[in-house]
Design a protein around this motif. Structure first.
Motif: not given
Lengths: 237, 237
Positions: B148-166
């Motif tokens: 009963x949780x929500x995963x954090x998705x890493x990889x496109x299209x996640x914001x977190x992923x593009x932020x890593x690249x930046x």
């Protein structure tokens, strides 16, 4: 206390009786053996369980299942045609839930024009002596997401499951009463189906159930014996 | 056509450059080898992929991962402390997705006060020469439901992923532009992060993308070479 005697009295009264369980690790035969060993007057033909309920549905709709279930449950499906499957039946399969087996079930579904997934329950996990184990609902969600479909759930609290029990007895919902300890799966499910339902204050009953936001039983009883006494008194009137 | 030359021109211009991929079956080393073999001027240090992006997040938040990933990906996590895990990292694991392994990941999560599940993508399935295969998103959904949780998705299209690249380039979103063929994962994801984005009319581009209900690129280009020419002309001004 008094449960064995209560079952005997119910049977002697001539009322029709079904035992409704969500057990899917073993056949009804194994399940009944266990209860007989505890002294209950119970026959395999009196048990409504998800697998036989699923079998009934499969036959009615001409469905040929691809099975992904526990080895112990396979004999329940012995009489069904399983060639060229046009649906998938998912049960609590434990180690049978390998990547290969889940992928095989997925390929059957994705290859169908109208993918039908029948799940024997929607449980998240259960407890065994060696710890928590993932239950069938988890793999149901996995296949639902993979194929973008909704599974049909057989077993309490599904309406379809209680309807199977009623059909087996040949009675209408308003002629039947459910007795159970689970506020959602037993009481809520039976009421959704048009039956009345009593909650026993034993087993998994918790006092907070009496403030449940969605389900209110038609009555509370301290145990099965009390429920049966009340029902049989009504019958005498 | 002209992609190898376009990459060379970009690098010569002095603009900062990252290659963003959702590849999670192998390390960046293997991935880069393949592109070098095709004649591209590309280094491992220029690739943003889900696993290294996850590593960055794990380090920042003092997370010790329990890994359920493809064997080929494990070396990406070599430098992390994996003792006494306080989160689960899920990748496309193919045959490693056994009942036992998924159950083990589940037990780690359910035993945590604040269960953290990091998923390297949310794909449903992909195609290999021997047929369709279940992808990581399916097992992500399974564990989400179980706990009963929500995963954090890493990889496109996640914001977190593009932020890593930046962060890796040391630039702000408004200083960066994404070039990609995937309207949702490349263009939509980058725009969500505050970047501008061009869609190339090659690869998985489909004409119907230009009527996409949710995502409108900042521009269309026929291919990578044209995109680079436009960008470099702006730079000259």
């Amino acid at each position: 206390p008094g449960s064995r005697e209560a079952v005997r009295k119910l049977k002697a009264s001539g009322l029709k009786l079904r035992f409704c369980t969500n057990e899917t690790q073993a056949t009804r035969e194994k399940f009944v053996e266990k209860l007989q060993h505890l002294g209950f007057d119970i026959l395999v033909s009196e048990v409504t369980a998800p697998a036989p309920a699923a079998c009934r549905i499969l036959k009615e709709r001409n469905l040929r299942p691809h099975l992904l279930v526990h080895d112990g449950l396979v004999p329940e499906f012995d009489r069904l045609d399983k060639g060229n499957p046009n649906c998938v039946v998912l049960g609590e399969a434990a180690d049978n839930f390998s990547y290969q087996n889940l992928n095989e079930a997925f390929r059957v579904l994705i290859g169908l024009e109208n993918p039908i997934l029948i799940s024997l329950g929607r449980g998240r996990y259960y407890k065994e002596t060696d710890g928590l184990k993932l239950d069938v609902g988890v793999y149901m969600k996995a296949l639902e997401y993979a194929c973008d479909i909704q599974a049909e759930v057989v077993g309490k609290p599904s309406k379809m499951f209680f309807q199977s029990a009623l059909v087996e007895m040949g009675v209408e919902p308003q002629e039947a009463i459910m007795i159970g300890d689970d506020i959602v799966n037993d009481v809520g499910g039976a009421q959704q189906c048009g039956m009345r339902a009593l909650q026993v204050r034993t087993g998994k009953y918790r006092p907070c159930d009496e403030q449940h936001p969605e389900v209110t039983p038609d009555g509370y009883v301290n145990n099965l014996a009390e429920a049966v006494d009340i029902i049989l008194k009504q019958l005498d009137k």
